[in-house]
Motif scaffolding. Structure first.
Motif, mmCIF file in Angstrom:
data_model
loop_
_atom_site.group_PDB
_atom_site.id
_atom_site.type_symbol
_atom_site.label_atom_id
_atom_site.label_comp_id
_atom_site.label_asym_id
_atom_site.label_seq_id
_atom_site.Cartn_x
_atom_site.Cartn_y
_atom_site.Cartn_z
ATOM 1 N N ARG A 196 0.816 -1.378 0.185
ATOM 2 C CA ARG A 196 0.126 0.050 -0.097
ATOM 3 C C ARG A 196 1.089 1.168 -0.006
ATOM 4 O O ARG A 196 0.587 2.203 -0.771
ATOM 5 N N GLU A 197 1.944 1.200 0.716
ATOM 6 C CA GLU A 197 2.900 2.491 0.857
ATOM 7 C C GLU A 197 3.611 2.529 -0.521
ATOM 8 O O GLU A 197 3.985 3.769 -1.033
ATOM 9 N N GLN A 198 3.629 1.635 -1.333
ATOM 10 C CA GLN A 198 4.467 1.728 -2.639
ATOM 11 C C GLN A 198 3.293 2.234 -3.759
ATOM 12 O O GLN A 198 3.508 2.750 -4.471
ATOM 13 N N ALA A 199 2.333 1.532 -3.714
ATOM 14 C CA ALA A 199 1.049 1.710 -4.580
ATOM 15 C C ALA A 199 -0.357 1.408 -4.179
ATOM 16 O O ALA A 199 -0.538 0.030 -3.757
ATOM 17 N N ARG A 200 -1.204 2.292 -4.097
ATOM 18 C CA ARG A 200 -2.582 1.828 -3.370
ATOM 19 C C ARG A 200 -3.396 0.992 -4.661
ATOM 20 O O ARG A 200 -4.449 0.538 -4.269
ATOM 21 N N ILE A 201 -3.060 0.946 -5.915
ATOM 22 C CA ILE A 201 -3.315 0.091 -6.806
ATOM 23 C C ILE A 201 -2.190 -0.649 -7.499
ATOM 24 O O ILE A 201 -1.302 0.162 -7.893
ATOM 25 N N SER A 202 -2.123 -1.970 -7.193
ATOM 26 C CA SER A 202 -1.098 -2.715 -8.017
ATOM 27 C C SER A 202 -1.535 -3.858 -8.806
ATOM 28 O O SER A 202 -2.862 -4.223 -8.469
ATOM 29 N N ARG A 203 -0.914 -4.520 -9.387
ATOM 30 C CA ARG A 203 -1.183 -5.932 -10.073
ATOM 31 C C ARG A 203 -1.023 -7.118 -9.202
ATOM 32 O O ARG A 203 -0.108 -7.125 -8.236
ATOM 33 N N LEU A 204 -1.741 -8.060 -9.339
ATOM 34 C CA LEU A 204 -1.597 -9.412 -8.432
ATOM 35 C C LEU A 204 -2.165 -10.411 -9.437
ATOM 36 O O LEU A 204 -3.118 -10.424 -10.242
ATOM 37 N N LYS A 205 -1.499 -11.465 -9.430
ATOM 38 C CA LYS A 205 -1.540 -12.851 -9.961
ATOM 39 C C LYS A 205 -2.584 -13.747 -9.321
ATOM 40 O O LYS A 205 -2.244 -13.723 -8.174
ATOM 41 N N PHE A 206 -3.369 -14.003 -10.158
ATOM 42 C CA PHE A 206 -4.610 -14.899 -9.487
ATOM 43 C C PHE A 206 -4.269 -16.461 -9.635
ATOM 44 O O PHE A 206 -3.233 -16.626 -10.216
ATOM 45 N N ALA A 207 -4.921 -17.262 -9.076
ATOM 46 C CA ALA A 207 -4.484 -18.669 -8.968
ATOM 47 C C ALA A 207 -4.706 -19.316 -10.474
ATOM 48 O O ALA A 207 -4.047 -20.110 -10.567
ATOM 49 N N ASP A 208 -5.549 -18.683 -11.042
ATOM 50 C CA ASP A 208 -5.848 -19.134 -12.434
ATOM 51 C C ASP A 208 -4.835 -18.469 -13.467
ATOM 52 O O ASP A 208 -5.069 -18.809 -14.820
ATOM 53 N N GLY A 209 -3.882 -17.723 -13.205
ATOM 54 C CA GLY A 209 -2.936 -17.055 -14.025
ATOM 55 C C GLY A 209 -3.299 -15.820 -14.426
ATOM 56 O O GLY A 209 -2.604 -15.097 -15.179
ATOM 57 N N HIS A 210 -4.607 -15.413 -14.141
ATOM 58 C CA HIS A 210 -4.937 -13.857 -14.566
ATOM 59 C C HIS A 210 -4.187 -12.838 -13.777
ATOM 60 O O HIS A 210 -3.978 -12.972 -12.696
ATOM 61 N N LEU A 211 -3.652 -11.911 -14.543
ATOM 62 C CA LEU A 211 -3.077 -10.839 -14.120
ATOM 63 C C LEU A 211 -4.237 -9.616 -13.938
ATOM 64 O O LEU A 211 -4.463 -8.889 -14.713
ATOM 65 N N GLY A 212 -4.512 -9.571 -12.551
ATOM 66 C CA GLY A 212 -5.514 -8.906 -12.095
ATOM 67 C C GLY A 212 -4.859 -7.662 -11.287
ATOM 68 O O GLY A 212 -3.864 -7.313 -11.413
ATOM 69 N N TRP A 213 -5.913 -7.186 -10.418
ATOM 70 C CA TRP A 213 -5.426 -6.006 -9.631
ATOM 71 C C TRP A 213 -5.754 -6.082 -7.952
ATOM 72 O O TRP A 213 -6.308 -7.106 -7.578
#
Length: 404
Positions: free
Chosen positions: A27-44
């Protein structure tokens, strides 16, 4: 712009009352960032307070499960590939969008008005008093979760829905199984099916012999189908005891570990309303999700969230955001103006029973510490079993002692 990417969502808490330190650092770096989901999707991943509120309040994001990408690794390979088979069942308004969500929620809103909930205060106070008297019978030592924190909201929601409290074994064990992060997809679905069957039986009984309760009132409107009524009641039953029970248990643990704030609660009775808000902000027990999926391209603060992208919001991190809560939001301060937290969500899916939960907590905490002024832990703090293995955080048990 260069975007921070997390390979997975950190869930390990270094302190029982704080979000994972890795999430705070994100959060201190970026309040919106990318996140890899278990199914491989690159979400947020969204960790900022303002950004969470914006997303939860936006009609451009869906809460329908068939639109979401998979976050939970337990269920990888188990969910049907056909999205139509992943749709929420009729009546599951929590997992639906307008207009279905609007129609279903409207049927229940009259049951949860602030005025109606406040009218229940005296009755809830009697339930709390009775449970405290029960706690007294344990001669100075007891598990607060088993004997107080779980029974109080369970008794309340059972009475409101017209469920016999003696029937709690038909849903409490299966609810716990559904919420356990160690439960397989198959076992979770079997537990869910058993609760559904119980609620279908209950709706049939209410149709045959209506009572003075929410389910009977809901059926009497003639609006929901039997399946909708049973699933709506199921959501209320689960939400009505699990969340408040864990706030009462974890909140008591928190106050016992913050004696300066417990003194404030005892010395300043008028602080109780704000104390509940601050405890909700500080603890934020829903530590996985909520999740939404973009229905169209949306730009938020320079980040393009494309249609079909799934977004996980981290409520505990958002409720510790110094941009919303200046000073030191990492500290518990019962006098802090804590309104505006997102522990009850925001937007159209904001918790329907939040006023009921507030009343239960206000009365529960105030009466507990008035009745047991020397309440204390009966084990070392590090021995308290935390619900790190559950979808709703809290404590599995809270051994306490007092002068008998």
């Amino acid at each position: 712009m260069t975007e921070l990417i997390s390979e997975e969502l950190p869930t390990t808490r270094q302190n029982p009352f704080d979000p994972p330190s890795e999430v705070t650092a994100i959060r201190e770096q970026a309040r919106i960032s990318r996140l890899k989901f278990a199914d491989g999707h690159l979400g947020w991943l969204v960790t900022g307070h303002h950004q969470v509120r914006e997303l939860l309040g936006s009609p451009k994001f869906s809460n329908r499960p068939e639109n979401h990408h998979l976050l939970d690794k337990r269920f990888q390979g188990d969910l049907p590939e056909d999205k139509d088979k992943r749709k929420a069942e009729p009546g599951m308004f929590l997992s639906q969008d307008p207009p279905d969500h609007t129609r279903l929620r409207k049927m229940l809103q009259g049951q949860f008005t602030v005025r109606r909930m406040n009218q229940l205060s005296e009755w809830i106070g009697q339930i709390v008093d009775d449970q405290l008297a029960h706690l007294r019978t344990f001669d100075g030592h007891a598990d607060l979760v088993k004997e107080f924190a779980m029974p109080v909201p369970s008794l309340v929601i059972c009475a409101l829905l017209g469920v016999g409290y003696e029937e709690k074994s038909r849903f409490q064990d299966d609810t716990a199984k559904m919420l356990s992060l160690d439960t397989t997809f198959k076992d979770a679905m079997e537990a869910f099916a058993r609760i559904q069957e119980f609620m279908r039986e209950l709706v049939a009984r209410k149709k045959e012999n209506p009572g003075d309760d929410m389910i009977s009132d809901l059926i009497a409107t003639g609006e929901p189908t039997d399946q909708e009524a049973s699933n709506m009641a199921l959501l209320l039953l689960i939400a009505g005891h699990e969340t408040t029970a864990n706030m009462l248990g974890l909140g008591t643990f928190t106050l016992l570990q913050h004696p300066d704030q417990l003194k404030v609660l005892r010395d300043e009775p008028d602080v109780i309303d704000n104390a509940v808000e601050e405890l909700m902000r500080y603890l934020s027990i829903i530590h996985l999700g909520p999740t939404r999926t973009a229905l169209e391209d949306v730009e938020i603060e320079g980040h393009l969230i494309k249609a079909g992208d799934s977004v996980v919001m981290h409520v505990p991190a958002a409720n510790r955001d110094p941009e919303k809560f200046p000073g030191n939001p990492e500290e518990l301060d019962l006098r802090r103006p804590a309104s505006g937290h997102v522990a009850f969500g925001h937007g159209i899916h904001q918790c329907l029973g939040q006023q009921l939960a507030r009343i239960e907590m206000r009365i529960g905490f105030a009466k507990l510490f008035a009745e047991f002024p020397d309440l204390r832990l009966d084990v070392e703090p590090e021995e308290v079993p935390l619900r790190t293995d559950m979808g709703i955080y809290g404590v599995h048990s809270l051994p306490v002692a007092w002068s008998a």
